[in-house]
Design a protein around this motif. Structure first.
Motif, PDB file in Angstrom:
ATOM      1  N   GLY A 171      -5.592  56.347  37.840  1.00  0.00           N
ATOM      2  CA  GLY A 171      -6.123  55.070  38.322  1.00  0.00           C
ATOM      3  C   GLY A 171      -7.552  54.846  37.859  1.00  0.00           C
ATOM      4  N   ALA A 172      -8.405  54.356  38.770  1.00  0.00           N
ATOM      5  CA  ALA A 172      -9.777  53.976  38.421  1.00  0.00           C
ATOM      6  C   ALA A 172     -10.588  55.156  37.894  1.00  0.00           C
ATOM      7  CB  ALA A 172     -10.470  53.361  39.629  1.00  0.00           C
ATOM      8  N   SER A 173     -10.278  56.372  38.329  1.00  0.00           N
ATOM      9  CA  SER A 173     -11.069  57.538  37.923  1.00  0.00           C
ATOM     10  C   SER A 173     -11.022  57.778  36.418  1.00  0.00           C
ATOM     11  CB  SER A 173     -10.558  58.777  38.663  1.00  0.00           C
ATOM     12  OG  SER A 173     -11.040  59.951  38.064  1.00  0.00           O
ATOM     13  N   SER A 218     -10.342  55.157  34.205  1.00  0.00           N
ATOM     14  CA  SER A 218     -10.356  53.843  33.558  1.00  0.00           C
ATOM     15  C   SER A 218     -11.688  53.568  32.863  1.00  0.00           C
ATOM     16  CB  SER A 218     -10.110  52.740  34.590  1.00  0.00           C
ATOM     17  OG  SER A 218      -8.787  52.786  35.014  1.00  0.00           O
ATOM     18  N   LYS A 240     -15.653  53.359  34.007  1.00  0.00           N
ATOM     19  CA  LYS A 240     -15.988  54.480  34.898  1.00  0.00           C
ATOM     20  C   LYS A 240     -15.932  55.784  34.098  1.00  0.00           C
ATOM     21  CE  LYS A 240     -16.584  56.837  38.748  1.00  0.00           C
ATOM     22  NZ  LYS A 240     -17.848  56.761  39.484  1.00  0.00           N
ATOM     23  N   THR A 244     -18.388  49.689  36.174  1.00  0.00           N
ATOM     24  CA  THR A 244     -17.904  49.050  37.404  1.00  0.00           C
ATOM     25  C   THR A 244     -18.665  49.604  38.599  1.00  0.00           C
ATOM     26  OG1 THR A 244     -15.731  49.026  36.372  1.00  0.00           O
ATOM     27  CG2 THR A 244     -15.798  48.636  38.727  1.00  0.00           C
ATOM     28  N   LYS A 249     -13.170  42.382  33.165  1.00  0.00           N
ATOM     29  CA  LYS A 249     -13.256  43.622  32.390  1.00  0.00           C
ATOM     30  C   LYS A 249     -12.627  43.332  31.030  1.00  0.00           C
ATOM     31  CE  LYS A 249     -12.357  48.408  33.763  1.00  0.00           C
ATOM     32  NZ  LYS A 249     -11.684  49.180  34.826  1.00  0.00           N
ATOM     33  N   SER A 292     -10.475  44.089  39.720  1.00  0.00           N
ATOM     34  CA  SER A 292      -9.804  44.760  40.845  1.00  0.00           C
ATOM     35  C   SER A 292      -8.368  45.158  40.523  1.00  0.00           C
ATOM     36  CB  SER A 292      -9.785  43.845  42.076  1.00  0.00           C
ATOM     37  OG  SER A 292     -11.095  43.602  42.503  1.00  0.00           O
ATOM     38  N   ASP A 323      -5.520  47.310  39.108  1.00  0.00           N
ATOM     39  CA  ASP A 323      -5.251  48.668  38.644  1.00  0.00           C
ATOM     40  C   ASP A 323      -4.283  48.592  37.464  1.00  0.00           C
ATOM     41  OD1 ASP A 323      -4.498  51.258  38.173  1.00  0.00           O
ATOM     42  OD2 ASP A 323      -3.797  51.675  40.200  1.00  0.00           O
ATOM     43  N   SER A 335      -6.927  52.990  30.650  1.00  0.00           N
ATOM     44  CA  SER A 335      -7.449  54.353  30.751  1.00  0.00           C
ATOM     45  C   SER A 335      -8.077  54.823  29.444  1.00  0.00           C
ATOM     46  CB  SER A 335      -6.322  55.322  31.113  1.00  0.00           C
ATOM     47  OG  SER A 335      -5.917  55.119  32.429  1.00  0.00           O
TER      48      SER A 335
END
Lengths: 318, 318
Positions: free
Chosen positions: A253-255, A257, A260, A295, B229, B249, B251, B257
């Motif tokens: 997920g966001a970790s 992406s 980030k 982000t 984004k 927002s 996902d 990724s």
């Protein structure tokens, strides 16, 4: 105060804190006996042990409604067999009584893309990083590095104070499922707060780290090296250089992406280009000279103190 | 051949094609009447219309089992009210009869991290890209750019043949939910196959594109620019330069990724450093000179023809 079951049944709903329709989770805020409580619910994954029974009317699809049909494609909605004891449909967590910190943690945050220029880094973000590294705030990291804490978790260590590191599992990994492998690498040297500190002089350090980490993880878990994805975060959650090693099949997920995460290989490539620029121009170059786009959630201090004010034309309050 | 309901009930399970425990999906291969069929199941998201009823024993949690308790933290497993007609627990798709192409599409692919050096790009990948761009394979893109197809979908167009682009929604967006906004930007110029073609000379083009796209999207949808984004893919799915614009927002999983996506801002920054290096050294530099590290599935032609053979010491067959 009743039993946990009685408490959850007397939960008075107040508002939805967050919802993830992709992962099928729901966070609710309410009260029990006049005190705040948070209920988080998550639909369970399909059982991998009995996929063959999915279509059976007693063990799998207990009811089935055809929604639509187009040539070879069919869409149904259905109900499935369930039992709270051995085939639950839902996992439910209750935090009761809970505090404002819990409420904030389980609430959706509005996110923003921000561009951190070298000037903003220099003038404001560096000050924030200094606040986050002084007054013993990194002692928990030094405790790991000196084997005072969590030494039983260490998977691999290279003790060299300049080139070495400690490898240990991330809290989110169950230590068993290979496809969700998630490890942290914490370096022994204490002079790098984030990738902003990197210059071409660090290329040998990073190349060495890359090779040693890939070797250690692939040997420890008998995994092919090309199943491992290695990245860093900017902003990181703490300002002592560390990297993330995950299984390539794990949806992070966001970790993981963009906005980030940055691949370690990409960091090295950027430094290589800086090296050419530096040796030709004679001028020093580093990550401190780049615009960094990332982000930020509205609850992050850097939003509240720096980028929020800047976006409304005000002076940062850091 | 029976009704769709009869068909799905007579499904003979053969094997699990894929499973996603995070998103709670399951893809099964089996046969119906001796012909291959695929069943894909996905747990439904919680209903957002009645969160208040989640804890009720008749509408929400019909049964509840306390698993564990630690101070204020409680974990339960439970069952929830369901009805195939108006409160389904599961969405089920059936593809019957299905072909090998369907089976491949719904199967898990083993992924690999690969490092594409400038030499590998030059010697093999360029050849692959040429195969993918010749013989009219990009005609569908040119049809969009010349308004022969999908012109009714165009949200915004800058007609300049060198600096312009067409903005249109991605197929995966429902056109309604702002937090899942997903748009594609296809540029008018036809000389850029991927980011490998970028050199510092493209900085003004990319900066202009960035500004115009942010303005067009934020105006069209009354969205703050910092909710957007913007990234590119390497490898992209087709070799005519295009970029992805998504709501911050949303996902996006693997599509956003690291190892697949690169922020447009990061591309511009790397080109800026190349510009310094180039003007100081007099030597031309571009993305063609970098090692590119990315994720490849075993079904991708570049794995089958180039990186798979290379990883086993064989000569690529491209």
């Amino acid at each position: 105060m009743g039993t946990p079951e009685e408490n959850i049944r007397s939960f008075k709903f107040e508002r939805v804190l967050n919802q993830d329709t992709g992962r099928k989770t729901l966070n609710l805020l309410g009260t029990i006996d006049g005190q705040y409580a948070i209920i988080t619910a998550e639909k369970t994954a399909f059982s991998a042990t009995s996929p063959a029974t999915l279509v059976s009317p007693d063990q799998g699809l207990t009811a089935l409604n055809l929604l639509q049909k187009n040539d070879i494609y069919h869409w149904f909605m259905g109900t499935i067999a369930q039992s709270a004891a051995d085939n639950a449909a839902v996992k439910v967590n209750m935090i009761y009584p809970c505090t404002d910190v819990h409420i904030k943690k389980y609430s959706a945050q509005q996110l923003h893309m921000v561009v951190e220029t070298p000037e903003i880094y220099d003038k404001y973000v560096l000050k924030y990083i200094k606040q986050k590294t002084e007054g013993g705030r990194l002692n928990w990291v030094y405790n790991i590095l000196s084997h005072k804490e969590e030494s039983e978790k260490i998977i691999f260590e290279d003790e060299d104070p300049k080139m070495g590191f400690i490898l240990l599992p991330d809290l989110k990994w169950d230590l068993v499922t290979m496809t969700t492998l998630y490890l942290s690498v914490i370096v022994h040297r204490t002079d790098i707060r984030s990738i902003r500190d990197f210059t071409p002089a660090h290329i040998p350090f990073l190349n060495g780290l890359r090779t040693k980490v890939l070797n250690a993880v692939s040997e420890k878990y008998s995994l092919s090296r090309d199943f491992l994805k290695i990245y860093v975060h900017y902003q990181p959650s703490y300002y002592h250089f560390h990297i993330h090693v995950v299984h390539i099949s794990h949806d992070m997920g966001a970790s993981a992406s963009v906005g980030k995460a940055i691949l370690l290989d990409e960091v090295i490539q950027v430094l290589e280009v800086m090296k050419i620029a530096q040796s030709a121009s004679g001028k020093e170059l580093g990550y401190k000279d780049l615009d960094m786009t990332y982000t930020l959630g509205e609850e992050h201090d850097l939003w509240k103190k720096v980028f929020g004010p800047l976006s409304s034309g005000a002076e940062p309050t850091i």
